[in-house]
Enzyme design. Sequence first.
Site, PDB file in Angstrom:
ATOM      1  N   CYS A 130     -20.000  45.898  -7.523  1.00 34.10           N
ATOM      2  CA  CYS A 130     -19.506  44.507  -7.481  1.00 34.10           C
ATOM      3  C   CYS A 130     -20.590  43.477  -7.834  1.00 34.10           C
ATOM      4  O   CYS A 130     -20.329  42.506  -8.538  1.00 34.10           O
ATOM      5  CB  CYS A 130     -18.899  44.200  -6.120  1.00 34.10           C
ATOM      6  SG  CYS A 130     -19.686  45.040  -4.754  1.00 34.10           S
ATOM      7  N   HIS A 242     -19.268  37.549  -3.007  1.00 33.30           N
ATOM      8  CA  HIS A 242     -20.702  37.841  -3.121  1.00 33.30           C
ATOM      9  C   HIS A 242     -21.392  36.666  -3.816  1.00 33.30           C
ATOM     10  O   HIS A 242     -20.858  36.108  -4.785  1.00 33.30           O
ATOM     11  CB  HIS A 242     -20.936  39.084  -3.980  1.00 33.30           C
ATOM     12  CG  HIS A 242     -20.608  40.390  -3.309  1.00 33.30           C
ATOM     13  ND1 HIS A 242     -20.104  40.494  -2.035  1.00 33.30           N
ATOM     14  CD2 HIS A 242     -20.754  41.669  -3.771  1.00 33.30           C
ATOM     15  CE1 HIS A 242     -19.946  41.788  -1.744  1.00 33.30           C
ATOM     16  NE2 HIS A 242     -20.327  42.507  -2.773  1.00 33.30           N
TER      17      HIS A 242
END
Length: 344
Positions: A130, A242
């Site tokens: 990710c 994130h």
Amino acid sequence: MGFKVAVVGATGAVGREMLQILAERAFPADEVVPLASRRSQGVEVSYGDKTLKVKALEHFDFSETDICLMSAGAAVSKEWSPKIVADGAVVIDNSSCWRYDSDVPLIVPEVNADAVAGFRKKGIIANPNCSTAQLVVALKPLHDHARIKRVVVATYQSVSGAGKEAMDELFAQTKAVFTIDEVEPKKFSKRIAFNVIPHIDVFMDDGFTKEEWKMVVETKKILDPKIKVVATCVRVPVFVGHSEAVHIEFEEPISADEARNILRNAPGCLVIDKREPGGYVTPYESVGEDATYISRVRDDPTVDNGLAMWIVSDNLRKGAALNAVQIAESLINRKLIQAKQKAA
Ligand SMILES: NC(=O)c1ccc[n+]([C@@H]2O[C@H](COP(=O)([O-])OP(=O)(O)OC[C@H]3O[C@@H](n4cnc5c(N)ncnc54)[C@H](OP(=O)(O)O)[C@@H]3O)[C@@H](O)[C@H]2O)c1
């Protein structure tokens, strides 16, 4: 006639998002089958406004399946992907199992969509980690303009990157702090509530963690093997989204203003950079969104041709589920696969 799509890991953080995204994007599927472990057989999951019942992977016959979106970890992928491919489906895998295999393309469609054609060798396409996915979406247009030499990145990764149990752990620990109960680390090595942990995945011999190593190796495979990357990956008490503080050194001159303009026109990127309180994106605002957000773009006066910036994205979407669905769309748009039922 559309495609038959299986989603393995459909009860997990990424799998649920995959079902959501397939429905949202009106993916050309005639049938979507959610699969998970035997434990989840019969569990109901949402696919748009429909409710589907989860089936057990071990009892499922893939012979009529065209595309399998795998999101059940590396061990499951290692065992099952070759069998699923042998049954004639293409596997798009979210785990780290196949990412470093030279016969498996590692794809972020905004960056290297043409490489999907390489799927024929093994029948498998890998989705990156990710943190790498959102990083390369922002780096690619800048690299095309001024050639990147070196990237220094510190990540601020949400707990959903470690799956649904990790999200439950942050919730339970946060509640325990308020009710003055014992805070028990299980999935994480230390308490995550009201804390940050500079450790994701296992430690390697050189002191870096595997998560940090993945960012180096995957950026090279997707974007350019010549780019040097050094990463520090940190888990933060955020549920989804994130963030990354990124410092980039280029071969050629590039200013913050030029970079902002390039990124404004780049696929998958959204620049929010107002240089005032709140004029930047935080992970909370990225939840449920497809974009990779870029804020705080600055000239770095400490190196030649340097820039600093802040990159945020929903890790369950661009970092995993959305990217996997985009890969499937790339295969279809390039006519690299066709539905078995149509072919018959
Ligand atoms: N979260 C992210 O941001 C992210 C980003 C990129 C890649 N990934 C990767 O995507 C994968 C899934 O991550 P996640 O965050 O969704 O994890 P998760 O929330 O823990 O979900 C795991 C899923 O795998 C299924 N599963 C486990 N063992 C199985 C088995 N033996 N057979 C069939 N299904 C099985 C689980 O089913 P049960 O409910 O039945 O146990 C569940 O549906 C991992 O490889 C992860 O590294 C995650």
